[in-house]
Write an enzyme that holds these catalytic residues in place. Structure first.
Site, PDB file in Angstrom:
ATOM      1  N   TRP A   1       0.859  -1.184   0.000  1.00 18.17           N
ATOM      2  CA  TRP A   1       0.000   0.000   0.000  1.00 18.17           C
ATOM      3  C   TRP A   1       0.898   1.237   0.000  1.00 18.17           C
ATOM      4  CZ3 TRP A   1      -1.988   2.672   4.846  1.00 18.17           C
ATOM      5  CH2 TRP A   1      -2.976   3.620   4.540  1.00 18.17           C
TER       6      TRP A   1
ATOM      7  N   ASP B   1      -0.355  -5.549   9.120  1.00 17.21           N
ATOM      8  CA  ASP B   1      -1.442  -4.637   8.761  1.00 17.21           C
ATOM      9  C   ASP B   1      -2.588  -5.505   8.255  1.00 17.21           C
ATOM     10  OD1 ASP B   1      -3.130  -2.661   7.890  1.00 17.21           O
ATOM     11  OD2 ASP B   1      -1.703  -1.704   6.537  1.00 17.21           O
TER      12      ASP B   1
ATOM     13  N   ALA C   1      -6.361  -5.150   7.209  1.00 22.81           N
ATOM     14  CA  ALA C   1      -7.406  -4.168   6.913  1.00 22.81           C
ATOM     15  C   ALA C   1      -8.640  -4.780   6.274  1.00 22.81           C
ATOM     16  CB  ALA C   1      -6.845  -3.082   5.983  1.00 22.81           C
TER      17      ALA C   1
ATOM     18  N   LYS D   1     -13.407  -1.400   6.241  1.00 25.93           N
ATOM     19  CA  LYS D   1     -13.927  -2.245   5.174  1.00 25.93           C
ATOM     20  C   LYS D   1     -14.952  -3.251   5.675  1.00 25.93           C
ATOM     21  CE  LYS D   1     -10.026  -0.454   3.491  1.00 25.93           C
ATOM     22  NZ  LYS D   1      -9.082   0.366   4.287  1.00 25.93           N
TER      23      LYS D   1
END
Length: 392
Positions: free
Chosen positions: A127, A208, A210, A243
């Site tokens: 990202w 991470d 997400a 999300k």
């Protein structure tokens, strides 16, 4: 003084969104922006979120600050969601943050406080904001190979070779599931091999996560994170609720620090960082998440809708792979159906991406990352035809 400032680079995704909005074609397709969309192109409010908001509106008695680390109930609920019973609750320090991005930023700052000389090993690709934040903080980064554009799969051999350069005190950034931007994930045996390298080298993992629930299901998507947390002496985990709860604008995230014997000092430092950066974290989204996770009926409805979202994206992946198989006469795009989460990288060149945008109104990032959720039954054939026409 302000005249000393320089113009910052334009955000590529925001620029792409502007181009899309200005395009008059009715057949244009937006595959750039990283938010979930339903078949009509709308980002809906989940049923359980709507119900929790109504209940909160009726029951909430104050808008006073919560604690520096946020509501303890939110931390408990999220630690349980992400880590299950992989580690004891008292081994986890946690602090609410403004979104998953806030958790990532706080994690990097915590690392810098603990070891200013730490090198952060970052997957190539990752990202883009990971690298942007690290650059802003002045932290040393080392990229490791992750994705093989030729096969659309993880370049695990290259990853292993690059991680062999780890030294004690380094940190390895890993995506817990649904890798952004490629959609290609490590297998559990590969995760076990990474853990062995981390522990052998004395390096710390930072995960991470997400998109829990967008890939293979809530527990399956958390399996790797849980394995790392229980297998390594220390682990940092940045989790986002944007999300899987669909509460993007509520900016709801959490940073967890898993350790043995260092929980109190880690919690103290998480509180300190929150105080320095924004004082008290936002509570509205965190409160909704807590209510949903702690209420059997709300949680059941949330999980049911999340499964609808997940299965819908899997269906779109399979449809695109099938359409490309028909048009190309080969299975070279089969990786699209194997990827997980919202994103896939198609392997198109920047020139091919530009061709698809100019001639077919297909808007994707220049590295050919697409948001699968931006597709629907009508646009899948349009994208497939554009890809073949562009020579992908």
């Amino acid at each position: 003084m302000l005249s000393n400032l320089s113009q910052q680079p334009e955000d590529k995704i925001l620029a792409l969104m502007a181009q899309y909005r200005a395009d008059p074609r009715d057949t244009k397709v937006d595959l750039g922006v990283g938010v979930y969309k339903d078949a009509s192109g709308h980002t809906p409010i989940m049923r359980a979120v709507k119900a929790a908001e109504k209940r909160l509106w009726e029951e909430e008695q104050t808008k006073s600050y919560v604690a520096l680390a946020g509501d303890p109930g939110f931390s408990d609920a999220m630690v349980s969601l992400v880590l299950g019973d992989a580690v004891a609750r008292d081994a986890v320090a946690a602090a609410a943050t403004p979104g998953g991005t806030g958790a990532v930023r706080q994690a990097f700052e915590l690392i810098r406080m603990a070891n200013p000389k730490a090198r952060i090993f970052v997957p190539n690709p990752t990202w883009p904001n990971h690298l942007s934040i690290l650059k802003y903080l002045g932290m040393e980064t080392v990229t490791y190979r992750y994705f093989d554009s030729a096969t659309g799969a993880v370049d695990f051999a290259g990853m292993q070779e690059d991680l062999a350069g780890l030294t004690a005190g380094d940190v390895v950034l890993l995506h817990g599931c649904c890798h952004n931007p490629t959609g290609a994930n490590l297998t559990l045996p590969e995760w076990q091999a990474v853990i062995a390298v981390l522990n052998d080298k004395g390096a710390m993992p930072m995960i991470d996560i997400a998109y829990q629930g967008f890939g293979d299901g809530l527990d399956a998507d958390a399996a790797a994170t849980r394995l790392v947390a229980k297998s390594c002496p220390e682990t940092l985990i940045a989790a986002s609720c944007s999300k899987n709860f669909g509460i993007y604008r509520e900016r709801t995230g959490i940073l967890m620090a898993v350790s043995q014997g260092q929980t109190a000092v880690a919690q103290d430092n998480l509180n300190f960082l929150n105080r320095q950066n924004f004082s008290f974290p936002p509570d509205h989204g965190a409160r909704l998440v807590t209510m949903i996770l702690n209420d059997d009926a709300l949680r059941a409805d949330w999980q049911a809708e999340l499964e609808e979202v997940r299965n819908g994206m899997l269906g779109l992946r399979e449809s695109l792979a099938d359409e490309l198989r028909k048009l190309s006469g080969s299975d070279r795009f089969g990786f699209v159906a194997q990827h997980r989460g919202m994103f896939s990288r198609l392997g198109a060149t920047p020139e091919q991406v530009a061709h698809m945008r100019e001639h077919h109104g297909i808007y994707m990032v220049g590295d050919s990352r697409i948001n699968i959720a931006g597709l629907n039954v009508k646009s899948v054939p349009i994208l497939a035809k554009a890809m073949i026409d562009a020579g992908v």
